[in-house]
Design an enzyme around this catalytic site. Structure first.
Site, PDB file in Angstrom:
ATOM      1  N   HIS A   1       4.280   2.229   2.437  1.00 49.26           N
ATOM      2  CA  HIS A   1       5.147   2.949   1.555  1.00 49.26           C
ATOM      3  C   HIS A   1       5.319   4.525   2.033  1.00 49.26           C
ATOM      4  O   HIS A   1       4.448   5.101   2.502  1.00 49.26           O
ATOM      5  CB  HIS A   1       4.679   2.967   0.303  1.00 49.26           C
ATOM      6  CG  HIS A   1       4.237   1.476  -0.535  1.00 49.26           C
ATOM      7  ND1 HIS A   1       5.256   0.296  -0.481  1.00 49.26           N
ATOM      8  CD2 HIS A   1       3.093   1.040  -0.846  1.00 49.26           C
ATOM      9  CE1 HIS A   1       4.693  -0.498  -0.751  1.00 49.26           C
ATOM     10  NE2 HIS A   1       3.467  -0.274  -1.047  1.00 49.26           N
TER      11      HIS A   1
ATOM     12  N   GLU B   1      -0.892   3.891  -4.531  1.00 50.50           N
ATOM     13  CA  GLU B   1      -1.204   2.763  -5.068  1.00 50.50           C
ATOM     14  C   GLU B   1      -2.623   2.540  -5.196  1.00 50.50           C
ATOM     15  O   GLU B   1      -3.270   2.966  -4.233  1.00 50.50           O
ATOM     16  CB  GLU B   1      -0.661   1.568  -5.019  1.00 50.50           C
ATOM     17  CG  GLU B   1      -0.520   0.904  -3.627  1.00 50.50           C
ATOM     18  CD  GLU B   1       0.347  -0.137  -3.549  1.00 50.50           C
ATOM     19  OE1 GLU B   1       1.001  -0.472  -4.453  1.00 50.50           O
ATOM     20  OE2 GLU B   1       0.667  -0.496  -2.362  1.00 50.50           O
TER      21      GLU B   1
ATOM     22  N   HIS C   1      -1.087  -1.933   4.693  1.00 51.83           N
ATOM     23  CA  HIS C   1      -1.788  -3.071   3.888  1.00 51.83           C
ATOM     24  C   HIS C   1      -1.062  -4.102   3.609  1.00 51.83           C
ATOM     25  O   HIS C   1       0.193  -4.325   3.870  1.00 51.83           O
ATOM     26  CB  HIS C   1      -2.019  -2.070   2.485  1.00 51.83           C
ATOM     27  CG  HIS C   1      -0.803  -1.746   1.633  1.00 51.83           C
ATOM     28  ND1 HIS C   1      -0.156  -0.637   1.836  1.00 51.83           N
ATOM     29  CD2 HIS C   1      -0.178  -2.636   0.908  1.00 51.83           C
ATOM     30  CE1 HIS C   1       0.981  -0.489   1.064  1.00 51.83           C
ATOM     31  NE2 HIS C   1       1.006  -1.931   0.554  1.00 51.83           N
TER      32      HIS C   1
ATOM     33  N   ARG D   1       8.638  -3.295   5.027  1.00 52.89           N
ATOM     34  CA  ARG D   1       8.007  -4.584   5.316  1.00 52.89           C
ATOM     35  C   ARG D   1       7.800  -4.623   6.691  1.00 52.89           C
ATOM     36  O   ARG D   1       9.092  -4.493   7.460  1.00 52.89           O
ATOM     37  CB  ARG D   1       8.688  -5.910   5.015  1.00 52.89           C
ATOM     38  CG  ARG D   1       7.936  -7.034   5.375  1.00 52.89           C
ATOM     39  CD  ARG D   1       8.791  -8.520   4.912  1.00 52.89           C
ATOM     40  NE  ARG D   1       9.026  -8.416   3.373  1.00 52.89           N
ATOM     41  CZ  ARG D   1      10.183  -8.749   2.772  1.00 52.89           C
ATOM     42  NH1 ARG D   1      11.269  -8.510   3.652  1.00 52.89           N
ATOM     43  NH2 ARG D   1      10.048  -8.590   1.645  1.00 52.89           N
TER      44      ARG D   1
END
Length: 319
Positions: A103, A120, A178, A198
């Site tokens: 991200h 996150e 991740h 992605r």
């Protein structure tokens, strides 16, 4: 003054890697299959949470913010984030491996997408034997080497793999590569952002037989190529993760005990029950609110004197 929490209708999302654990974990019945995500609290456009009972039934989270402002969010959060909400709270059930992702940080996301980036964290709730979390690099890469490894399908050789177990926590700052491995049921706390690049998807196909889209070039500039010695978090007391975006703590309350819910920030408090069944008490008004496994409640910032009655295991979340 607001004196009760809000519960929202979960948005259940079916995906190719989703499993069948979320509905029974939450105690709900549905014919929906392959549920990979339950969006518990969301202000993402198109999926804004709706209150499902009580005096504010039918109101969206955005409408609550417009009506109650700092009473709901806290002064600092209201000034910084309104009319949006700073956090997106999910349950995720991975029957198979999720794609490898990264991200962007706030700066890159605002420049490219006019939205926040995404930092996150994951807290593992249940696992099946052999479950793994993929987080961070285990060897140094240059941006060119990254693109080459994606092209020749060796990128997984450079990503650190971790055995996962219930209670484990992984903090994932923007820029960290991740992926959630098969067998994990977990809670995800993140910035309100739906921007994902992605990187790799094991050459899987969508329902129409087409390869899933990759964002190799976009991810190149978003990745943090730093190699760290450890990626699994070590909690400091009750604190699982604390950064400028969120403070997440775990509270395990034995049967017959009552323990206070810490309130370190000028913020709402989200309480997610990840085990057991008990209650949350507003000790200033002596009112009680039942909570059970799979239930997530949003307590307004005005409710600062909270305690929990066991037996329950809770995640308490503030921004």
């Amino acid at each position: 003054m607001l004196n009760q929490p809000f519960h929202f209708t979960p948005f259940l999302k079916s995906v190719i890697w989703g499993g069948e654990r979320i509905a029974p974990f939450k105690g709900i019945r549905t014919d929906q299959t392959q549920i990979g995500e339950s969006w518990e609290i969301s202000a993402v456009p198109g999926h804004v949470s709706v209150v499902d009972h009580g005096p504010c039934e039918g109101m969206t989270l955005t409408e609550l913010i417009e009506k109650y402002g700092p009473e709901l969010m806290g002064e600092k959060n209201f000034k910084e984030y309104a009319p949006s909400f700073p956090l997106l709270i999910k349950l995720i059930d991975a029957k198979s491996d999720l794609s490898v992702q990264v991200h962007p940080d706030d700066d890159l996301a605002h420049r490219r997408h006019d939205c926040p980036g995404k930092t996150e964290m994951w807290n593992i709730i249940e696992t099946t034997p052999g479950a793994k979390i993929y987080a961070g690099l285990k060897e140094s890469l240059t941006p060119d080497e990254y693109e080459r490894r994606v092209a020749d399908n060796t990128i997984m050789d450079a990503i650190a793999a971790h055995d996962s177990a219930p209670g484990d926590t992984f903090f994932l700052p923007a820029g960290r590569i991740h992926a959630i491995g098969a067998g994990n049921l977990l809670a995800e706390i993140q910035q309100t952002s739906d921007i994902t690049y992605r990187i790799y998807d094991y050459d899987r196909r969508d329902k129409d037989g087409n390869p899933r889209e990759l964002h190799t070039a976009e991810a190149r500039d978003a990745i943090d190529y730093t190699v760290h010695p450890e990626y699994k978090s070590s909690p400091e007391g009750s604190v699982l993760a604390s950064c400028k975006y969120f403070d997440v703590r775990r509270l395990d309350v034995p049967a017959g005990k009552t323990l206070p819910v810490e309130h370190p920030r000028d913020s709402f408090t989200i309480i997610m029950c990840v085990g057991g069944e008990g209650a949350v008490i507003d000790t200033s008004a002596m009112t009680s609110f039942p909570i059970m496994r799979g239930k997530t409640l949003l307590f307004p910032a005005t409710m600062t004197s909270l305690s929990a009655i066991g037996p329950v295991s809770l995640l308490t979340i503030q921004s």
